[in-house]
Design a protein around this motif. Structure first.
Motif, PDB file in Angstrom:
ATOM      1  N   GLU A 262     -19.251  -3.590 -17.619  1.00 48.82           N
ATOM      2  CA  GLU A 262     -18.965  -4.165 -18.939  1.00 48.82           C
ATOM      3  C   GLU A 262     -18.253  -5.505 -18.788  1.00 48.82           C
ATOM      4  OE1 GLU A 262     -19.911  -3.422 -21.832  1.00 48.82           O
ATOM      5  OE2 GLU A 262     -20.565  -1.331 -21.788  1.00 48.82           O
ATOM      6  N   GLU A 266     -19.686  -9.346 -19.696  1.00 49.86           N
ATOM      7  CA  GLU A 266     -18.956 -10.283 -20.547  1.00 49.86           C
ATOM      8  C   GLU A 266     -18.762 -11.623 -19.833  1.00 49.86           C
ATOM      9  OE1 GLU A 266     -16.983 -12.296 -23.395  1.00 49.86           O
ATOM     10  OE2 GLU A 266     -18.102 -10.424 -23.604  1.00 49.86           O
ATOM     11  N   GLU A 288     -27.120  -6.072 -17.432  1.00 50.72           N
ATOM     12  CA  GLU A 288     -27.509  -5.435 -18.695  1.00 50.72           C
ATOM     13  C   GLU A 288     -28.464  -4.267 -18.442  1.00 50.72           C
ATOM     14  OE1 GLU A 288     -26.027  -5.889 -21.329  1.00 50.72           O
ATOM     15  OE2 GLU A 288     -25.755  -7.978 -21.928  1.00 50.72           O
ATOM     16  N   LEU A 291     -26.615  -1.297 -17.267  1.00 49.56           N
ATOM     17  CA  LEU A 291     -25.895  -0.659 -18.367  1.00 49.56           C
ATOM     18  C   LEU A 291     -26.834   0.068 -19.333  1.00 49.56           C
ATOM     19  CD1 LEU A 291     -23.324  -3.502 -19.109  1.00 49.56           C
ATOM     20  CD2 LEU A 291     -22.751  -1.173 -18.386  1.00 49.56           C
TER      21      LEU A 291
END
Length: 434
Positions: A262, A266, A288, A291
């Motif tokens: 995460e 970011e 991404e 995730l």
């Protein structure tokens, strides 16, 4: 701006070329005749001021070579600040106009060499440095650009010798950084670290150059699995230069290696928003996907392809990098293989061999892929992603013992060298016969 660097999410071998833009931009940022290592000293004009003043002078005299040279420098600096390669096209036009107006405008030739190198047109970069040195042979700035081009073309004996010559002539930030890169290419990580520490010491306090030198050192440490050391360097850089893109990118890689996806997403998002370059977007897409955010990953992958298209439209040779990143996303097509071959022909060093070997391996052309992947290790480079590619190529070619050695070496260097590929390396090791 930055010293010579290898800031990329790919590997050491590919990074030199991916970062030549920032390497050679330093030659242009300073005042006339200034060397790259002091390009960010206080009081130096920024790109906007350079451009405004140069445009005024060129408007008064369209054949005023010094003004055209400054215009090329300013446009080049703006390209570096914005990531928009259209400024490179404008910079090249201004530089060529300067040389037409004054065939001995060696600083314009330096600008054109830098532009060519930033576009991965390394033979052209060599041509311009040769012309520049023929006019003014005692300067070190063209030696820096020439060193980068020789290394990317696989002319290692010449490139390494020239890097040492540059260091002997002027032991400053760009010299130490290049010498560090040479040590890293030949597998001397301890030497690379020592030289990058000298590069940091040679940079001005709280400068962009110092921040990027710390980011470079962070990458060297990260490749060797020293996540804590890498994080210390980039956090120090960010304390000195808040928001520095290079340091933020390396911090994102550290976060990804630690499994904090995460935070990595970011940080990569911040970098991609500031500089939407293909490797930044690819790194973001990879995280991404890890995730489970497939839609976001596909959006960033599409942006990556668009970024390559924009670079190519503005004169950059993207064949090698585009082929490599594309085949990480899907099985290679015949067109992908052809593109990788063109890229390797243009950059016939270990970068080209690594990329072509991986594309061929992914395409199922195992024997040929293994041959190029093995060649990519010829300098003794200890880069985990390069070793992973070579290990998978050996496995594909039916050489399990070699594959095991290479994959083991990759994971021993850095068990989390890639969000996507480190788990694949472990699975492949478990599958290989002992």
């Amino acid at each position: 701006m930055a010293p010579p660097r290898r800031l990329t999410s790919m590997s050491i071998a590919l990074a030199a070329a991916a970062a030549v833009f920032a390497v050679t931009l330093l030659v242009l940022e300073g005042q006339r005749g200034a060397e790259p290592g002091v390009a960010n000293a206080a009081g130096r004009p920024g790109p906007d001021q350079i451009i405004t003043e140069a445009e005024q002078r060129v408007a008064a005299d369209p054949r005023f070579a010094p003004g055209l040279t400054k215009l090329a420098e300013g446009y080049f600096a703006r390209a570096g600040a914005t990531g928009n390669p259209a400024w490179l096209t404008k910079a090249e036009d201004a530089g060529r106009r300067a040389v037409r107006a004054d065939p001995e405008a060696f600083e314009a030739m330096d600008a054109l060499a830098s532009i060519a190198a930033s576009r991965h047109r390394f033979r052209e970069a060599l041509m311009w440095t040769q012309r520049s040195l023929a006019v003014a042979p005692t300067r070190v700035a063209p030696l820096s650009i020439r060193t980068d081009a020789l290394i990317e073309l696989g002319r290692y004996d010449e490139g390494f010798k020239l890097a040492q010559t540059r260091l002997d002539l002027r032991p400053d930030l760009p010299s130490y950084s290049r010498a560090s890169y040479v040590r890293e290419l030949i597998g001397d990580r301890a030497g690379a670290v020592r030289l990058m520490e000298l590069a940091i010491d040679a940079a001005a306090q709280n400068s962009d150059s110092r921040a990027t030198a710390r980011a470079q050192l962070g990458l060297v440490l990260l490749a060797g699995g020293d996540l804590a050391g890498a994080e210390r360097q980039v956090r120090t850089a960010l304390a000195e230069v808040p928001g520095d893109t290079n340091a933020t990118f390396v911090l994102a890689r550290v976060s990804a290696a630690r499994g904090d996806l995460e935070e990595a997403a970011e940080l990569f998002s911040q970098v991609a928003a500031e500089l939407p370059e293909p490797d930044h977007l690819a790194a973001l897409a990879e995280v991404e996907r890890a995730l489970g955010r497939t839609e976001a990953a596909e959006r960033h992958e599409a942006a990556m392809r668009a970024a390559f298209d924009l670079l190519e439209a503005n004169g950059q040779d993207v064949d090698l990098d585009a082929a490599l990143l594309t085949v990480d996303l899907r099985r290679p097509t015949t067109a992908d293989v052809a593109r990788a071959r063109r890229g390797q022909a243009a950059r016939p060093g270990i970068a080209g061999d690594q990329a072509l070997g991986w594309v061929l391996t992914r395409a199922g052309r195992c024997a040929e892929g293994d041959r190029y992947a093995s060649r990519s290790l010829r300098l003794g480079t200890q880069d985990p992603l390069m070793l992973f590619h070579a290990g998978m190529a050996a496995a594909c070619a039916g050489r399990p013992a070699v594959a095991r050695d290479r994959l083991t070496a990759a994971l021993e260097l850095n068990p989390a060298f890639s969000v996507r590929w480190a788990p694949i390396a472990r699975k492949e090791l478990a599958r290989l016969p002992r």
